[in-house]
Each structure stands twice: as C-alpha cells, then as structure tokens.
Design an enzyme around this catalytic site. Structure first.
Site, PDB file in Angstrom:
ATOM      1  N   GLU A   1     -12.369 -33.518  63.876  1.00  0.00           N
ATOM      2  CA  GLU A   1     -11.533 -33.684  62.775  1.00  0.00           C
ATOM      3  C   GLU A   1     -10.441 -34.083  63.194  1.00  0.00           C
ATOM      4  O   GLU A   1      -9.979 -33.902  64.536  1.00  0.00           O
ATOM      5  CB  GLU A   1     -11.608 -32.511  61.786  1.00  0.00           C
TER       6      GLU A   1
ATOM      7  N   GLU B   1     -23.111 -36.184  63.595  1.00  0.00           N
ATOM      8  CA  GLU B   1     -24.019 -36.968  64.096  1.00  0.00           C
ATOM      9  C   GLU B   1     -23.783 -38.204  64.770  1.00  0.00           C
ATOM     10  O   GLU B   1     -24.345 -38.614  65.642  1.00  0.00           O
ATOM     11  CB  GLU B   1     -24.814 -37.657  62.764  1.00  0.00           C
TER      12      GLU B   1
ATOM     13  N   CYS C   1     -23.300 -42.153  58.398  1.00  0.00           N
ATOM     14  CA  CYS C   1     -24.119 -41.720  59.509  1.00  0.00           C
ATOM     15  C   CYS C   1     -25.494 -42.235  59.219  1.00  0.00           C
ATOM     16  O   CYS C   1     -26.262 -42.774  60.362  1.00  0.00           O
ATOM     17  CB  CYS C   1     -24.378 -39.959  59.620  1.00  0.00           C
TER      18      CYS C   1
ATOM     19  N   CYS D   1     -18.002 -37.608  62.057  1.00  0.00           N
ATOM     20  CA  CYS D   1     -19.141 -36.664  61.911  1.00  0.00           C
ATOM     21  C   CYS D   1     -19.884 -36.229  63.245  1.00  0.00           C
ATOM     22  O   CYS D   1     -20.059 -37.070  64.187  1.00  0.00           O
ATOM     23  CB  CYS D   1     -20.014 -37.390  61.110  1.00  0.00           C
TER      24      CYS D   1
END
Ligand code: THU
Length: 154
Positions: A64, A75, A112, A73
């Site tokens: 983040e 992924e 994603c 993210c």
C-alpha cells in the site's frame, strides 16, 4: 435478438487437505507471503503465489501507499514479478487475513482478473486460480475465463 447464458464451473475444497500436494504447497507459499504484506492503511493482508512451469514459485503481497491508488494488489505484485521470468505461469494461489488475524475470502479484484486474463494470452497458458475462503475452504478455477468471461481487449 437472442438471450445468451454463461455457466461457470469451479471446484470447492472444504479444507487444505483436500487440495493436491502441489496446490497445497502453493497455498502455503501464499500464506507465507502474508508476512510481506505492507498494509498499514487497510490492515487487510493479501498473499499470492504463482507456480511457473519450471516449478519455481513467485510470491507477492499487497503493497500500500499513502496515495491510496498507488498501491498494488498481491496478485499483481506476484504476476508482474513472474513476467520477469521466461517460464510460463501455470497457477496462482491467493489468501487473505483481516486485521484480527482471521482468514478472509480472497477472490481477486476486477483489475487483477484483467491482468490474469492477459497472462493467459501472453503465455498461451491456463492460469488455474486457487482462492482461500474465510470458512477455511478453497475454491479452484481452472482458467481465468471462469472468473472474468468478458475481458477488455484491444
Ligand atoms: N487487495 C489485494 O491485494 N488483492 C485483491 O484482489 C483485492 C484487494 C488489497 C489491496 C489493499 O491493499 C487491500 O487489499 C484492501 O483493499
């Protein structure tokens, strides 16, 4: 005019022991990646692990940033890192934990899924996706079209 219908299929596993040995290893790798989550804003940790066709496992965890959309993210951290390898991605496992340390459901977000879809095209592969659920179970999708039937294309 005609109505068209879609069907999605996936497999439900009630716990980790029902997974194959290879998928169990991938889920445990994704769980280890949770330690590398940098999530001081959401307090929601996501871990991902991608298996390549040379049996290497590439890890990712959400990263983040104070400027919220600048984060990434789990992924995509793992999938873009996989893009630095010549080997083909075959599968991805995703797990998540809430700030209370409990497992949470970890279906990949839309962005994603779009990236996963392009990985399939880029490497001419099927990206099997194993998702951890909050009840301790798992679901497995054999390819991304079951998760994102209408991807963006140019
Ligand atoms: N997150 C992921 O890592 N993967 C997803 O598919 C959806 C959301 C992260 C982003 C953010 O760091 C946190 O989860 C809460 O949204």
């Amino acid at each position: 005019m005609e109505e068209r219908k879609l069907e999605t299929s996936y497999i439900y596993f009630k716990d980790i022991n029902e997974l194959s040995e290879a998928d169990r290893e991938l889920v445990l790798s994704a769980s280890n990646a949770l330690q590398m989550s940098y999530s001081p804003y959401s307090h929601f940790a996501v871990g991902a692990a991608v298996r390549l066709d040379n049996d290497e496992i590439i890890l990712g965890a959400n990263q983040e940033n104070a400027a919220y959309p600048s984060g990434l993210c789990a992924e995509r951290v793992a999938l873009f890192a996989s893009g630095m390898h010549k080997a083909k991605p075959l599968s991805i496992a995703i797990v998540a934990k809430s700030d209370k340390g409990q497992f949470a459901t970890a279906y990949p977000c839309g962005a994603c899924r779009q990236v996963m879809s392009e990985i399939e095209k880029r490497y001419a592969t099927h990206l099997a996706t194993i998702v951890g659920l909050k009840d301790g179970g798992f679901v497995k999708f054999e390819n991304i079209s079951s998760l994102l039937p209408f991807e963006f294309e140019i």
